[in-house]
Motif scaffolding. Structure first.
Motif, PDB file in Angstrom:
ATOM      1  N   ASP A 119      -4.866  -8.097  -1.702  1.00 36.21           N
ATOM      2  CA  ASP A 119      -4.383  -7.183  -0.657  1.00 36.21           C
ATOM      3  C   ASP A 119      -3.124  -7.718   0.029  1.00 36.21           C
ATOM      4  O   ASP A 119      -2.844  -8.913   0.042  1.00 36.21           O
ATOM      5  N   ARG A 120      -2.390  -6.816   0.596  1.00 32.72           N
ATOM      6  CA  ARG A 120      -1.102  -7.110   1.226  1.00 32.72           C
ATOM      7  C   ARG A 120      -1.256  -8.041   2.435  1.00 32.72           C
ATOM      8  O   ARG A 120      -0.431  -8.914   2.678  1.00 32.72           O
ATOM      9  N   LYS A 121      -2.319  -7.856   3.189  1.00 32.00           N
ATOM     10  CA  LYS A 121      -2.543  -8.640   4.408  1.00 32.00           C
ATOM     11  C   LYS A 121      -2.689 -10.136   4.082  1.00 32.00           C
ATOM     12  O   LYS A 121      -2.111 -10.986   4.749  1.00 32.00           O
ATOM     13  N   GLU A 124       0.735 -11.547   2.994  1.00 27.14           N
ATOM     14  CA  GLU A 124       1.640 -11.751   4.132  1.00 27.14           C
ATOM     15  C   GLU A 124       1.232 -12.964   4.959  1.00 27.14           C
ATOM     16  O   GLU A 124       2.078 -13.715   5.436  1.00 27.14           O
ATOM     17  N   LYS A 125      -0.067 -13.148   5.114  1.00 32.17           N
ATOM     18  CA  LYS A 125      -0.571 -14.307   5.860  1.00 32.17           C
ATOM     19  C   LYS A 125      -0.138 -15.602   5.169  1.00 32.17           C
ATOM     20  O   LYS A 125       0.317 -16.548   5.822  1.00 32.17           O
TER      21      LYS A 125
END
Length: 156
Positions: A119-121, A124-125
């Motif tokens: 997932d994108r989240k 990004e983290k």
């Protein structure tokens, strides 16, 4: 006790623990000692080789690279310590670090135990973490891609 002797003892006690830049020592002791006397003692310490901004920069670069920090963080820390960028750049040239390899090693160490989440989240983290350690986005992205490749090639 003579003022110069007191200042010298304080400075030598400080330098006996680790390398300090001249600027760091001045910040620490300006409120406690006269600026001219402190400057005189620091000049003597430099002449005798007890204090060296060049050595301080070399120590900073070695320590930060071994702790997994990137170029941007090292430069920022050098400015915070009041070191001349010439000393930092010379130490970086001498060390000749492979920033992509360091970023990849940091990424593997930090995120190896976490299951890969597409997932994108999560992505990004991870990118924020690597870039916050002073690496460029390209270095962080390369570390992430290497990690994905190593997971694919790892037998289950």
């Amino acid at each position: 006790m003579e003022v110069l002797t007191e200042i010298k003892q304080a400075v030598m006690g400080l330098l006996s623990r680790r390398e300090y830049s001249r600027c760091e020592i001045e910040r620490k002791y300006l409120s406690r000692f006269d600026a001219n006397a402190l400057s005189e003692v620091l000049d003597q310490c430099e002449e005798m080789g007890y204090q060296s901004d060049q050595r301080c920069a070399e120590s900073l670069v070695r320590n930060k690279i071994s702790q997994g920090y990137g170029l941007l963080k090292i430069l920022q820390e050098g400015r915070r310590k009041g070191l001349d960028e010439l000393y930092i750049n010379a130490a970086l040239t001498e060390a000749n670090p492979d920033w992509f390899a360091i970023a990849t090693e940091l990424y593997q160490r930090k995120f190896a135990k976490e299951p890969e989440q597409p997932d994108r989240k999560a992505y990004e983290k991870r990118m924020r973490y690597i870039t916050s350690r002073g690496f460029s986005f390209d270095q962080a992205k390369a570390a992430h891609e290497y990690h994905l490749e190593s997971i694919k090639n790892y037998p289950n």
